[in-house]
Structure formats: C-alpha cells, structure tokens
Design a protein around this motif. Structure first.
Motif, PDB file in Angstrom:
ATOM      1  N   SER A  28     -35.976 104.649 -34.247  1.00 21.64           N
ATOM      2  CA  SER A  28     -35.171 105.887 -34.632  1.00 21.64           C
ATOM      3  C   SER A  28     -33.772 105.326 -33.961  1.00 21.64           C
ATOM      4  O   SER A  28     -33.650 104.538 -33.135  1.00 21.64           O
ATOM      5  N   ARG A  29     -32.851 105.954 -34.640  1.00 21.38           N
ATOM      6  CA  ARG A  29     -31.373 105.818 -33.993  1.00 21.38           C
ATOM      7  C   ARG A  29     -30.807 107.142 -33.459  1.00 21.38           C
ATOM      8  O   ARG A  29     -30.933 108.209 -33.897  1.00 21.38           O
ATOM      9  N   LYS A  30     -30.305 106.807 -32.022  1.00 16.51           N
ATOM     10  CA  LYS A  30     -29.627 107.782 -31.187  1.00 16.51           C
ATOM     11  C   LYS A  30     -28.313 107.703 -31.361  1.00 16.51           C
ATOM     12  O   LYS A  30     -27.831 106.648 -30.980  1.00 16.51           O
ATOM     13  N   CYS A  31     -27.852 109.031 -31.951  1.00 18.75           N
ATOM     14  CA  CYS A  31     -26.188 108.723 -32.384  1.00 18.75           C
ATOM     15  C   CYS A  31     -25.671 109.174 -30.910  1.00 18.75           C
ATOM     16  O   CYS A  31     -26.323 110.081 -29.876  1.00 18.75           O
ATOM     17  N   ASP A  32     -24.500 108.421 -30.361  1.00 18.21           N
ATOM     18  CA  ASP A  32     -24.041 108.885 -29.032  1.00 18.21           C
ATOM     19  C   ASP A  32     -22.903 109.707 -29.098  1.00 18.21           C
ATOM     20  O   ASP A  32     -22.133 109.931 -27.880  1.00 18.21           O
ATOM     21  N   CYS A  33     -22.866 110.597 -30.080  1.00 18.55           N
ATOM     22  CA  CYS A  33     -21.576 111.530 -30.210  1.00 18.55           C
ATOM     23  C   CYS A  33     -22.086 112.770 -29.318  1.00 18.55           C
ATOM     24  O   CYS A  33     -23.234 112.750 -28.892  1.00 18.55           O
ATOM     25  N   ASP A  34     -21.334 113.550 -28.820  1.00 20.72           N
ATOM     26  CA  ASP A  34     -21.503 114.852 -27.963  1.00 20.72           C
ATOM     27  C   ASP A  34     -22.768 115.882 -28.744  1.00 20.72           C
ATOM     28  O   ASP A  34     -23.779 116.333 -28.245  1.00 20.72           O
ATOM     29  N   TYR A  35     -22.452 115.807 -30.194  1.00 24.02           N
ATOM     30  CA  TYR A  35     -23.198 116.990 -31.019  1.00 24.02           C
ATOM     31  C   TYR A  35     -24.646 116.531 -30.879  1.00 24.02           C
ATOM     32  O   TYR A  35     -25.443 117.413 -30.669  1.00 24.02           O
ATOM     33  N   CYS A  36     -25.042 115.196 -31.041  1.00 23.78           N
ATOM     34  CA  CYS A  36     -26.108 114.634 -31.482  1.00 23.78           C
ATOM     35  C   CYS A  36     -26.968 114.390 -29.817  1.00 23.78           C
ATOM     36  O   CYS A  36     -28.134 114.671 -29.871  1.00 23.78           O
ATOM     37  N   THR A  37     -26.177 114.042 -28.856  1.00 27.96           N
ATOM     38  CA  THR A  37     -26.702 113.904 -27.607  1.00 27.96           C
ATOM     39  C   THR A  37     -27.202 114.990 -27.138  1.00 27.96           C
ATOM     40  O   THR A  37     -28.346 115.089 -26.504  1.00 27.96           O
ATOM     41  N   GLN A  38     -25.994 116.397 -27.060  1.00 25.59           N
ATOM     42  CA  GLN A  38     -26.583 117.414 -26.706  1.00 25.59           C
ATOM     43  C   GLN A  38     -28.002 118.138 -27.157  1.00 25.59           C
ATOM     44  O   GLN A  38     -28.618 118.871 -26.512  1.00 25.59           O
ATOM     45  N   ARG A  39     -28.302 117.693 -28.364  1.00 27.44           N
ATOM     46  CA  ARG A  39     -29.370 118.277 -28.962  1.00 27.44           C
ATOM     47  C   ARG A  39     -30.602 117.381 -29.119  1.00 27.44           C
ATOM     48  O   ARG A  39     -31.708 117.686 -29.458  1.00 27.44           O
TER      49      ARG A  39
END
Length: 139
Positions: A28-39
C-alpha cells in the motif's frame, strides 16, 4: 481474478477489489500530505484491477491539493473509502487499503509524496497506476 472486500466504518459503503494478484503481493502507499496523514489512509491500486464501491447513499466528494482528484467519503461516517480521477472518459481510482478485510496480509506500506508532482505528472501517474473504478448507489 482474486476478489477482496471491505467496507467503511459504518457499513454504508461496501468495497470490492478484483485483482489478478494475491493481496500479499501488494504494497500500500501512504501519501504524506496532511489530509491523508491525519486520516491514516493507505492506498491500493493496480492498473489491471477493478475497484467497485457499492453505497447505500451517494458518496461525498472532497478536493484537496491540486484539486484534480476527488476523495470519496461515506456521507454517514465520513470515512474516506478511496480517491478518484474522473476526466475525459477516464475513470480511475485507488481504494483506502486499510478498509479491506485482507489489509493485514499486505506488505509493509511505502510513503509517497504526490505533492511534489506537477498537475500533468499527477494525471500521468494516476492513469498508469490506478485501477478501473465503478461507483454504484443501491438504496
């Protein structure tokens, strides 16, 4: 084809991921933007796979970053079930892998940073890596 399923937190949105590969072969890929990280979102897609979202109510769409892709959320529990790019006959997306029943059988995630890509580079990446996607609303 292998069939994997999942759902949002409240069960309002069912997820089907049809793939030519076993889930254990995916990262899986973890996006490092605030939106995805917070969720806590981790994404899964494969250009040779199909993602189907079956929702009891229409999905909510949110735009972030370059505002090209739409994050799709359950209207009841606000869980992000996936992200989609819909334009000029293209309908591709990526599923929130954490919602799949088989998530624990996947390989460790990889951190990615799409915010470093230009708008054109994002569309090219999505077109090459994301899955064919369908959304069905069945009350």
């Amino acid at each position: 084809m292998y069939q994997y399923s999942g759902k949002c937190s409240c069960g309002n949105v069912l997820i089907q991921f049809s793939s030519p590969k076993e889930i254990s072969s995916y990262t899986s890929r973890k996006c490092d933007c605030d939106y995805c990280t917070q969720r806590g979102i981790e994404y899964l897609s494969d250009p040779h796979s199909q993602i189907t979202f079956i929702a009891k109510t229409p999905l909510k769409h949110e735009k972030q970053g370059s505002e090209q892709a739409s994050f799709m959320l359950c209207v009841k529990c606000q869980t992000v079930v996936g992200v989609a790019y819909l334009s000029q006959g293209i309908s591709v997306g990526s599923v929130n892998a954490r919602l799949l029943d088989e998530f624990d059988n996947m390989q460790d995630s990889l951190v990615v940073s799409p915010k470093t890509l230009s708008k054109t580079e994002k569309i090219k990446r999505w077109s090459e890596l994301w899955s064919q996607m369908t959304v069905k609303v069945t009350p």
